[in-house]
Design an enzyme around this catalytic site. Sequence first.
Site, mmCIF file in Angstrom:
data_model
loop_
_atom_site.group_PDB
_atom_site.id
_atom_site.type_symbol
_atom_site.label_atom_id
_atom_site.label_comp_id
_atom_site.label_asym_id
_atom_site.label_seq_id
_atom_site.Cartn_x
_atom_site.Cartn_y
_atom_site.Cartn_z
ATOM 1 N N LYS A 283 -21.027 -2.611 -30.197
ATOM 2 C CA LYS A 283 -21.666 -2.588 -28.880
ATOM 3 C C LYS A 283 -23.056 -3.187 -29.056
ATOM 4 C CE LYS A 283 -21.502 0.553 -25.295
ATOM 5 N NZ LYS A 283 -20.818 -0.083 -24.191
ATOM 6 N N GLU B 82 -9.421 -5.855 -21.895
ATOM 7 C CA GLU B 82 -10.130 -4.770 -21.211
ATOM 8 C C GLU B 82 -10.880 -5.367 -20.033
ATOM 9 O OE1 GLU B 82 -13.231 -3.034 -23.643
ATOM 10 O OE2 GLU B 82 -13.736 -4.947 -24.527
ATOM 11 N N ARG C 117 -34.219 -10.770 -41.828
ATOM 12 C CA ARG C 117 -35.053 -10.331 -42.960
ATOM 13 C C ARG C 117 -36.534 -10.567 -42.685
ATOM 14 N NH1 ARG C 117 -31.885 -13.657 -47.426
ATOM 15 N NH2 ARG C 117 -32.299 -15.133 -45.759
ATOM 16 N N ARG D 207 -20.727 6.084 -32.845
ATOM 17 C CA ARG D 207 -20.362 4.689 -32.552
ATOM 18 C C ARG D 207 -21.593 3.777 -32.653
ATOM 19 N NH1 ARG D 207 -17.245 3.339 -26.988
ATOM 20 N NH2 ARG D 207 -19.321 3.646 -26.131
HETATM 21 N N1 PXG Z 1 -15.241 -1.715 -22.668
HETATM 22 C C1 PXG Z 1 -16.457 -2.292 -22.666
HETATM 23 C C2 PXG Z 1 -16.564 -3.733 -22.945
HETATM 24 C C3 PXG Z 1 -17.599 -1.526 -22.397
HETATM 25 O O1 PXG Z 1 -18.792 -2.099 -22.426
HETATM 26 C C4 PXG Z 1 -16.163 0.415 -22.134
HETATM 27 C C5 PXG Z 1 -15.082 -0.405 -22.419
HETATM 28 C C6 PXG Z 1 -15.932 1.868 -21.924
HETATM 29 O O2 PXG Z 1 -16.361 2.605 -23.059
HETATM 30 P P1 PXG Z 1 -16.851 4.120 -22.942
HETATM 31 O O3 PXG Z 1 -17.138 4.513 -24.341
HETATM 32 O O4 PXG Z 1 -18.056 4.097 -22.060
HETATM 33 O O5 PXG Z 1 -15.736 4.913 -22.353
HETATM 34 C C7 PXG Z 1 -17.450 -0.148 -22.096
HETATM 35 C C8 PXG Z 1 -18.612 0.696 -21.695
HETATM 36 C C9 PXG Z 1 -22.588 0.560 -17.813
HETATM 37 C C10 PXG Z 1 -22.200 -0.093 -19.040
HETATM 38 O O6 PXG Z 1 -23.777 0.882 -17.691
HETATM 39 C C11 PXG Z 1 -21.179 0.393 -19.840
HETATM 40 C C12 PXG Z 1 -20.835 -0.259 -20.979
HETATM 41 C C13 PXG Z 1 -21.524 -1.408 -21.282
HETATM 42 C C14 PXG Z 1 -22.516 -1.882 -20.469
HETATM 43 C C15 PXG Z 1 -22.876 -1.234 -19.350
HETATM 44 O O7 PXG Z 1 -21.714 0.696 -16.955
HETATM 45 N N2 PXG Z 1 -19.859 0.126 -21.896
#
Ligand code: PXG
Length: 291
Positions: A152, A185, A105, A52
């Site tokens: 991400k 979400e 760039r 990812r």
């Molecule tokens: N939605 C968003 C917007 C996220 O940032 C998830 C869903 C869950 O995805 P995963 O792949 O983790 O099952 C995320 C998770 C943290 C943290 O430290 C986690 C995320 C982003 C920033 C901080 O808790 N991503």
Amino acid sequence: MGLKIYIDGRFYEKDEAKISVFDHGLLYGDGVFEGIRSYNRLVFKLKEHIDRLFESAHTIMLKVPLSRQGMIKAVIDTLKVNKLKDAYIRVVVTRGEGDLGLDPRKCKGRARVIIITDKVLLYPEKLYKKGLEIITVPTPRNLPEALNPQIKSLNYLNNILAKIEAGNSGYEEAIMLDSMGYVAECTGDNIFIVKGGQLYTPPQCMGTLRGITRDAILGIAAKKKIARHEHVLTRHEVFNSEEVFLTGTAAEIIPVVKVDGRLIGNGQPGRTTLMLMKEFHKLTKTEGIKY
Ligand code: PXG
């Protein structure tokens, strides 16, 4: 001994781990990241997280200066150096140093790779037993056609605004809607509902991150012969569901018992949620890359 931070193949003490103020990751949020976990020396879904990360980087045309296998090795090396059995792992790739303009760039140096491992930060234990109360916040999730939530990226202001709004009202987590008003979400978690014993979660095209925990839960539900639907959801459907829970790498699975003041089911974590929590914990004990 303090935490050792990985930057571009070398380890630094926490206080010495520094990057340039000209790094476009800092100046523009130009970069990508992953949050990963290890359980008893097993890194859960490491390959999926690295895949990812590379997909996010590909879309923003950021060349990761390591191969996927090299990145996996760097994560494992960082965990070994820090002697952590159970860890939260943050992998960050920034565009690197450039000038004050936003043109990538002009970033002549190569992209930076940072890996931080630390102890896991979770919601308080009692919330897993009692369940969370959450609200919907005004800030909609980024439009996928503008800044796709599948990327991400280091630019998490959309989610941070929602987190601020949740905090202002005294809540830990919030539902974000998409620009059409459908449930997208939460700020750092995916959302599921249970209705008629079946599982529903918004499809990824509606401005939700394709969470790795989300996919693991869908996999467990398939094995348990629970019907699953990736389907648009309104708040009405969330309010009138039997169970609600959130999934994410940090939170794992956490039950939700109240949404916008409406009690969900009987206000207790539901049967399906509890079963999925148990099965998820089993999975984290057996699956992953060993170190
Ligand atoms: N939605 C968003 C917007 C996220 O940032 C998830 C869903 C869950 O995805 P995963 O792949 O983790 O099952 C995320 C998770 C943290 C943290 O430290 C986690 C995320 C982003 C920033 C901080 O808790 N991503």
